[in-house]
Design a protein around this motif. Structure first.
Motif, PDB file in Angstrom:
ATOM      1  N   TYR A  69       0.829  -1.209   0.000  1.00 39.68           N
ATOM      2  CA  TYR A  69       0.000   0.000   0.000  1.00 39.68           C
ATOM      3  C   TYR A  69       0.859   1.253   0.000  1.00 39.68           C
ATOM      4  N   PHE A  70       1.868   1.290   0.862  1.00 37.54           N
ATOM      5  CA  PHE A  70       2.662   2.504   1.021  1.00 37.54           C
ATOM      6  C   PHE A  70       3.478   2.804  -0.237  1.00 37.54           C
ATOM      7  N   ILE A  71       4.015   1.776  -0.856  1.00 38.95           N
ATOM      8  CA  ILE A  71       4.767   1.971  -2.101  1.00 38.95           C
ATOM      9  C   ILE A  71       3.859   2.555  -3.185  1.00 38.95           C
ATOM     10  N   LEU A  72       2.645   1.993  -3.302  1.00 39.53           N
ATOM     11  CA  LEU A  72       1.700   2.496  -4.305  1.00 39.53           C
ATOM     12  C   LEU A  72       1.224   3.902  -3.959  1.00 39.53           C
ATOM     13  N   ARG A  73       1.128   4.201  -2.661  1.00 36.40           N
ATOM     14  CA  ARG A  73       0.757   5.571  -2.254  1.00 36.40           C
ATOM     15  C   ARG A  73       1.838   6.559  -2.679  1.00 36.40           C
ATOM     16  N   CYS A  74       3.088   6.162  -2.505  1.00 32.21           N
ATOM     17  CA  CYS A  74       4.199   7.030  -2.917  1.00 32.21           C
ATOM     18  C   CYS A  74       4.209   7.229  -4.425  1.00 32.21           C
ATOM     19  N   LYS A  75       3.692   6.249  -5.166  1.00 35.64           N
ATOM     20  CA  LYS A  75       3.618   6.357  -6.624  1.00 35.64           C
ATOM     21  C   LYS A  75       2.385   7.135  -7.076  1.00 35.64           C
ATOM     22  N   GLY A  76       1.525   7.504  -6.136  1.00 40.29           N
ATOM     23  CA  GLY A  76       0.305   8.217  -6.485  1.00 40.29           C
ATOM     24  C   GLY A  76      -0.811   7.323  -6.974  1.00 40.29           C
ATOM     25  N   LYS A  77      -0.730   6.013  -6.679  1.00 39.71           N
ATOM     26  CA  LYS A  77      -1.733   5.057  -7.151  1.00 39.71           C
ATOM     27  C   LYS A  77      -2.651   4.560  -6.039  1.00 39.71           C
ATOM     28  N   ARG A  78      -2.505   5.097  -4.841  1.00 38.65           N
ATOM     29  CA  ARG A  78      -3.365   4.778  -3.710  1.00 38.65           C
ATOM     30  C   ARG A  78      -3.629   6.065  -2.945  1.00 38.65           C
ATOM     31  N   ASP A  79      -4.831   6.180  -2.382  1.00 40.86           N
ATOM     32  CA  ASP A  79      -5.137   7.345  -1.559  1.00 40.86           C
ATOM     33  C   ASP A  79      -6.259   6.966  -0.605  1.00 40.86           C
ATOM     34  N   ASN A 173       9.843  -5.918   2.202  1.00 43.79           N
ATOM     35  CA  ASN A 173      10.042  -4.843   1.235  1.00 43.79           C
ATOM     36  C   ASN A 173      10.585  -3.573   1.871  1.00 43.79           C
ATOM     37  N   LYS A 174      11.310  -3.703   2.968  1.00 42.33           N
ATOM     38  CA  LYS A 174      11.809  -2.528   3.689  1.00 42.33           C
ATOM     39  C   LYS A 174      12.641  -1.627   2.778  1.00 42.33           C
ATOM     40  N   ARG A 175      13.561  -2.220   2.037  1.00 43.49           N
ATOM     41  CA  ARG A 175      14.435  -1.420   1.176  1.00 43.49           C
ATOM     42  C   ARG A 175      13.620  -0.628   0.159  1.00 43.49           C
ATOM     43  N   ARG A 176      12.634  -1.278  -0.470  1.00 41.08           N
ATOM     44  CA  ARG A 176      11.804  -0.601  -1.469  1.00 41.08           C
ATOM     45  C   ARG A 176      10.934   0.485  -0.840  1.00 41.08           C
ATOM     46  N   VAL A 177      10.387   0.201   0.336  1.00 40.00           N
ATOM     47  CA  VAL A 177       9.555   1.193   1.023  1.00 40.00           C
ATOM     48  C   VAL A 177      10.365   2.453   1.314  1.00 40.00           C
ATOM     49  N   LEU A 178      11.574   2.280   1.858  1.00 38.56           N
ATOM     50  CA  LEU A 178      12.409   3.432   2.196  1.00 38.56           C
ATOM     51  C   LEU A 178      12.880   4.174   0.952  1.00 38.56           C
ATOM     52  N   GLU A 179      13.094   3.431  -0.122  1.00 37.65           N
ATOM     53  CA  GLU A 179      13.499   4.063  -1.385  1.00 37.65           C
ATOM     54  C   GLU A 179      12.368   4.937  -1.933  1.00 37.65           C
ATOM     55  N   TYR A 180      11.139   4.386  -1.946  1.00 41.60           N
ATOM     56  CA  TYR A 180      10.008   5.167  -2.448  1.00 41.60           C
ATOM     57  C   TYR A 180       9.629   6.289  -1.496  1.00 41.60           C
ATOM     58  N   LEU A 181       9.834   6.076  -0.206  1.00 39.44           N
ATOM     59  CA  LEU A 181       9.598   7.132   0.775  1.00 39.44           C
ATOM     60  C   LEU A 181      10.492   8.333   0.492  1.00 39.44           C
ATOM     61  N   HIS A 184       9.215  10.095  -2.614  1.00 44.02           N
ATOM     62  CA  HIS A 184       7.952  10.770  -2.299  1.00 44.02           C
ATOM     63  C   HIS A 184       8.203  12.044  -1.493  1.00 44.02           C
ATOM     64  N   SER A 185       9.112  11.981  -0.535  1.00 48.39           N
ATOM     65  CA  SER A 185       9.449  13.151   0.283  1.00 48.39           C
ATOM     66  C   SER A 185      10.031  14.264  -0.569  1.00 48.39           C
ATOM     67  N   GLU A 186      10.921  13.901  -1.490  1.00 46.59           N
ATOM     68  CA  GLU A 186      11.517  14.901  -2.380  1.00 46.59           C
ATOM     69  C   GLU A 186      10.449  15.571  -3.248  1.00 46.59           C
ATOM     70  N   LEU A 187       9.492  14.772  -3.698  1.00 48.07           N
ATOM     71  CA  LEU A 187       8.416  15.318  -4.524  1.00 48.07           C
ATOM     72  C   LEU A 187       7.548  16.272  -3.711  1.00 48.07           C
ATOM     73  N   LEU A 188       7.200  15.876  -2.486  1.00 45.45           N
ATOM     74  CA  LEU A 188       6.390  16.734  -1.620  1.00 45.45           C
ATOM     75  C   LEU A 188       7.096  18.053  -1.332  1.00 45.45           C
ATOM     76  N   ILE A 189       8.390  17.972  -1.023  1.00 47.26           N
ATOM     77  CA  ILE A 189       9.172  19.178  -0.743  1.00 47.26           C
ATOM     78  C   ILE A 189       9.192  20.089  -1.968  1.00 47.26           C
ATOM     79  N   SER A 190       9.401  19.494  -3.151  1.00 44.44           N
ATOM     80  CA  SER A 190       9.434  20.282  -4.391  1.00 44.44           C
ATOM     81  C   SER A 190       8.112  20.996  -4.627  1.00 44.44           C
TER      82      SER A 190
END
Length: 248
Positions: A69-79, A173-181, A184-190
């Protein structure tokens, strides 16, 4: 303060939203069908200020892991909004309740991740929730940018702590979650920075005042170790020279 001992399941209802009259009944039915689940989410219907349905969000599987869920949320595919949740109170207490960030930025996402971390998200298609969409929503404004930037950092720390505090749980999927996090954070900041920059530029202030206002934001990022993404610098330049809607 938590509710009494006779309460086992709860909802969090935002003041702009309302539940269908059968929401609780259908959520309970789903809970009984999937008895091991600690967190149910209902069918989200997005409405305008006149309560007319704008869209219905149906793109949810019956079962979903919190990491997926969290990975897809970071991709903008879940809300998934907090108002659509039906969850176990004991589990809610166990994770320390709802995260209290300096703003509402990212709180629903990390809350859902933590609440479902050693469990699964279960979708109840017949439990309908109506979520109001309007132009005054906090997430759409350039106000309180320093609090919002701080909340992005709090969001990152919160997810790190969920993993840290649950070393015995599966973390496939810890590594992938932290990577997408991070992405996602960089996008939010931008987005936050370009939104604030645009608001300052459009404001009828003297150039020196505009420059000072935005420098405060940059100073805050530097002092709090919030990296200003290269993506933002590119967007800022595009806005300055081309005057296009770079936020989208």
């Amino acid at each position: 303060r938590f509710l009494g001992k006779d309460v086992e399941w709860c909802v969090i209802l935002d003041n702009d939203d309302f539940l269908d009259r059968d929401f609780i009944k259908e959520a309970v039915n789903t809970c009984l069908e999937y008895s091991e689940s600690k967190i149910i989410h209902g069918q989200q219907n997005f409405i305008d200020e006149d309560r007319k349905i704008i869209k219905t969000d149906k793109d949810f599987p019956i079962h979903e892991s919190p990491e997926d869920y969290f990975i897809l949320r970071c991709k903008g595919k879940r809300d998934i909004r907090s108002s659509s949740l039906f969850f176990n109170l004991g589990h809610f207490k166990k994770i320390g309740g709802y995260p209290l960030f300096l703003s509402g930025m990212g709180t629903d996402n990390v809350f859902i991740f933590s609440l479902a971390f050693d469990n699964r998200l279960v979708f109840s298609e017949k439990a309908h929730i109506y979520i109001r969409i309007h132009n005054k929503a906090e997430s759409l404004s350039a106000d309180n940018i320093i609090e919002k930037l701080a909340s992005v950092k709090q969001m990152e720390e919160y997810i790190f702590n969920v993993y840290k505090n649950n070393p015995d749980k599966k973390q496939n999927n810890k590594r992938r979650v932290l990577e997408y996090l991070k992405r996602h954070s960089e996008l939010l900041i931008s987005v936050l920075l370009i939104r604030k920059y645009r608001a300052i530029i459009q404001n009828k202030l003297k150039y020196a005042i505009k420059k000072t206002l935005f420098q405060e934001v940059h100073n805050f990022c530097r002092e709090n170790r919030i990296n200003i993404p290269l993506r933002y610098s590119i967007l800022e330049s595009a806005y300055i020279f081309l005057r296009i809607n770079v936020e989208n």
